[in-house]
Write an enzyme that holds these catalytic residues in place. Structure first.
Site, mmCIF file in Angstrom:
data_model
loop_
_atom_site.group_PDB
_atom_site.id
_atom_site.type_symbol
_atom_site.label_atom_id
_atom_site.label_comp_id
_atom_site.label_asym_id
_atom_site.label_seq_id
_atom_site.Cartn_x
_atom_site.Cartn_y
_atom_site.Cartn_z
ATOM 1 N N CYS A 116 0.815 -1.226 0.000
ATOM 2 C CA CYS A 116 0.000 0.000 0.000
ATOM 3 C C CYS A 116 0.847 1.273 0.000
ATOM 4 C CB CYS A 116 -0.949 0.004 1.191
ATOM 5 S SG CYS A 116 -2.146 -1.329 1.078
ATOM 6 N N HIS A 256 -3.131 7.237 2.564
ATOM 7 C CA HIS A 256 -3.576 5.984 1.948
ATOM 8 C C HIS A 256 -4.965 5.657 2.502
ATOM 9 C CE1 HIS A 256 -3.904 1.885 0.794
ATOM 10 N NE2 HIS A 256 -3.721 1.415 2.010
ATOM 11 N N ASN A 286 -10.117 0.183 -0.465
ATOM 12 C CA ASN A 286 -8.653 0.224 -0.481
ATOM 13 C C ASN A 286 -8.152 -0.359 -1.806
ATOM 14 O OD1 ASN A 286 -5.919 -0.169 -0.096
ATOM 15 N ND2 ASN A 286 -6.115 -1.029 1.956
HETATM 16 O O1 UT7 Z 1 -3.879 -1.041 3.548
HETATM 17 C C1 UT7 Z 1 -2.884 -1.808 4.123
HETATM 18 C C2 UT7 Z 1 -2.920 -1.826 5.579
HETATM 19 N N1 UT7 Z 1 -4.196 -2.321 6.083
HETATM 20 C C3 UT7 Z 1 -4.822 -1.632 7.014
HETATM 21 O O2 UT7 Z 1 -4.398 -0.576 7.382
HETATM 22 C C4 UT7 Z 1 -6.060 -2.264 7.630
HETATM 23 C C5 UT7 Z 1 -5.938 -2.251 9.142
HETATM 24 N N2 UT7 Z 1 -7.021 -2.905 9.856
HETATM 25 C C6 UT7 Z 1 -8.316 -2.497 9.780
HETATM 26 O O3 UT7 Z 1 -8.655 -1.592 9.061
HETATM 27 C C7 UT7 Z 1 -9.321 -3.162 10.688
HETATM 28 O O4 UT7 Z 1 -8.629 -3.965 11.627
HETATM 29 C C8 UT7 Z 1 -10.373 -4.027 9.951
HETATM 30 C C9 UT7 Z 1 -11.329 -3.144 9.170
HETATM 31 C C10 UT7 Z 1 -9.666 -4.994 9.013
HETATM 32 C C11 UT7 Z 1 -11.204 -4.817 10.956
HETATM 33 O O5 UT7 Z 1 -11.782 -3.940 11.908
HETATM 34 P P1 UT7 Z 1 -11.627 -4.218 13.465
HETATM 35 O O6 UT7 Z 1 -12.402 -3.192 14.152
HETATM 36 O O7 UT7 Z 1 -10.148 -4.301 13.779
HETATM 37 O O8 UT7 Z 1 -12.327 -5.608 13.651
HETATM 38 P P2 UT7 Z 1 -11.734 -6.989 14.166
HETATM 39 O O9 UT7 Z 1 -10.910 -7.645 13.099
HETATM 40 O O10 UT7 Z 1 -11.109 -6.826 15.508
HETATM 41 O O11 UT7 Z 1 -13.075 -7.802 14.346
HETATM 42 C C12 UT7 Z 1 -14.090 -7.401 15.289
HETATM 43 C C13 UT7 Z 1 -15.268 -8.338 15.155
HETATM 44 C C14 UT7 Z 1 -14.870 -9.815 15.188
HETATM 45 O O12 UT7 Z 1 -15.889 -10.523 15.845
HETATM 46 P P3 UT7 Z 1 -15.709 -10.931 17.395
HETATM 47 O O13 UT7 Z 1 -14.496 -11.783 17.457
HETATM 48 O O14 UT7 Z 1 -15.573 -9.651 18.138
HETATM 49 O O15 UT7 Z 1 -16.995 -11.673 17.666
HETATM 50 C C15 UT7 Z 1 -14.849 -10.188 13.728
HETATM 51 O O16 UT7 Z 1 -15.086 -11.577 13.532
HETATM 52 O O17 UT7 Z 1 -15.916 -8.134 13.898
HETATM 53 C C16 UT7 Z 1 -15.985 -9.382 13.191
HETATM 54 N N3 UT7 Z 1 -15.863 -9.119 11.767
HETATM 55 C C17 UT7 Z 1 -16.911 -8.806 10.984
HETATM 56 N N4 UT7 Z 1 -18.220 -8.690 11.239
HETATM 57 C C18 UT7 Z 1 -19.017 -8.367 10.210
HETATM 58 C C19 UT7 Z 1 -14.736 -9.077 11.003
HETATM 59 N N5 UT7 Z 1 -15.039 -8.775 9.730
HETATM 60 C C20 UT7 Z 1 -16.375 -8.605 9.698
HETATM 61 C C21 UT7 Z 1 -17.272 -8.270 8.668
HETATM 62 N N6 UT7 Z 1 -18.578 -8.153 8.973
HETATM 63 N N7 UT7 Z 1 -16.869 -8.037 7.403
#
Ligand code: UT7
Length: 329
Positions: A116, A256, A286
């Site tokens: 990225c 980004h 993204n």
């Molecule tokens: O571009 C290159 C670099 N990349 C980035 O900068 C991305 C960095 N990371 C992020 O943007 C975020 O971490 C994400 C958008 C990928 C995820 O958001 P988050 O707030 O960190 O969520 P999480 O992965 O901690 O997941 C929270 C909850 C989980 O459920 P439990 O374990 O709390 O029950 C996930 O299973 O949300 C769940 N979850 C979803 N729920 C509905 C994960 N993906 C989804 C989804 N829809 N698509």
């Protein structure tokens, strides 16, 4: 003679027509519009459809528009660098395909992979060719067909990424505008948080790996989120301070587009007002190397000559950094 700087003298972008909405994703994986918008800010993203359609298809459209807008004869282009993690094929570089299709027959070309952060790394490299005086017209492309490496059964990644391309023209200037400074970093200790296991030389593709869907992106979101906000805000603050500026001197921050919450946190940690932050993540998601030039393209008519602009990115590897430039037109 005064110092020669590399100035961006034109910007163009291209996104494919197909719109993948949050609603459509709801029918593909266990997710919902409310979760996607509140966690990422993304409402829709573009997808390049069609057999044999690679990243170059989008890069070609962006470069054609760039040449037209800047009234540049393709034969004058001496170098094209394409930042991408999704080259059309493993051997022929995507920049080479773009050059051929756009008539840039006098250019040499290569691709850069810094995930990225690719556009920042490619822009810095291209600027050095211009500043050294060896090259006068250089095109930098940031383009990715992320849909080719995304597992549409993995809700943690498929809601984030989209396809798109942007391109800028770099030319020398003796005016006090153009490329001013770059702080770029890499640290492979983040390699386990954002990667594709199969398809490289360590794990060439096998049937077993395809069955295990190891040809697709894996992202452990939380550690990447934390590293993204701390490293991007650190890079932005360093570039502001080592160029003797304050946030008030910076007209635009161009981050980004990975996640709306990351962008807002970086702005907050850098004491930078959101009104002057470029953001179009809601439309495109993204697009990896495409996000920054696509932002510049979308905001082009709000930029003024002499504006202080800071670009910042963070991506797989990890890779990250910030570039300071003075807008040249
Ligand atoms: O571009 C290159 C670099 N990349 C980035 O900068 C991305 C960095 N990371 C992020 O943007 C975020 O971490 C994400 C958008 C990928 C995820 O958001 P988050 O707030 O960190 O969520 P999480 O992965 O901690 O997941 C929270 C909850 C989980 O459920 P439990 O374990 O709390 O029950 C996930 O299973 O949300 C769940 N979850 C979803 N729920 C509905 C994960 N993906 C989804 C989804 N829809 N698509």
């Amino acid at each position: 003679m005064s110092k020669v700087s590399a100035a961006i003298t034109g910007v163009a972008g291209y996104v494919p027509d197909y719109v993948l909405t949050n609603k459509e994703l709801e029918s593909m994986v266990d997710t919902n519009d409310e979760w996607i918008v509140s966690r990422t800010g993304i409402k829709e993203r573009r997808i390049l459809k069609g057999e044999g359609q690679g990243t170059s298809v989008m890069g070609i459209e962006a470069v054609k528009l760039l040449l037209e807008k800047t009234n540049t004869d393709p034969s004058e282009i001496e170098l094209i660098i394409c930042a991408t993690v999704t080259p059309d094929t493993r051997i022929v570089d995507t920049a080479n395909l773009i050059a051929k299709a756009t008539g840039c027959d006098n250019s040499f070309t290569y691709d850069i992979n810094a995930a990225c952060s690719g556009f920042l790394f490619a822009l810095t490299t291209g600027a050095k060719f211009v500043e050294s005086g060896t090259h006068k017209k250089v095109i930098i492309v940031g383009a990715d067909k992320m849909s080719s490496i995304i597992n549409y059964e993995d809700r943690a990644t498929c809601i984030i990424f989209g396809d798109g391309a942007g391109a800028v023209l770099l030319e020398p200037t003796e005016e006090a505008v153009g490329f001013q400074d770059a702080y770029l970093k890499s640290d492979a200790s983040g390699a386990d948080n954002l990667f594709i296991k199969a398809g490289g030389s360590a794990y060439p593709i096998t049937v077993d790996q395809v069955m295990a869907r190891e040809q697709y992106v894996v992202q452990i979101g939380r550690p990447v989120f934390k590293a993204a906000v701390s490293n991007m805000s650190d890079a932005v603050k360093r570039v502001i301070s080592r160029n003797n500026m304050t946030v008030d001197d910076v007209n635009w921050l161009v981050p980004h587009q990975a996640n709306r919450r990351i962008i807002e946190t970086v702005a907050k940690m850098s004491d930078y007002p959101m009104e002057r932050v470029m953001m179009n993540i809601e439309k495109y998601g993204n697009t990896t190397a495409g996000t920054i030039p696509l932002c510049l393209f979308d905001y082009e008519n709000q930029l003024k000559k002499g504006d202080n602009v800071i670009l910042t990115a963070f991506g797989g590897g990890y890779t990250w950094g910030a570039i300071y430039l003075k807008w040249a037109y």
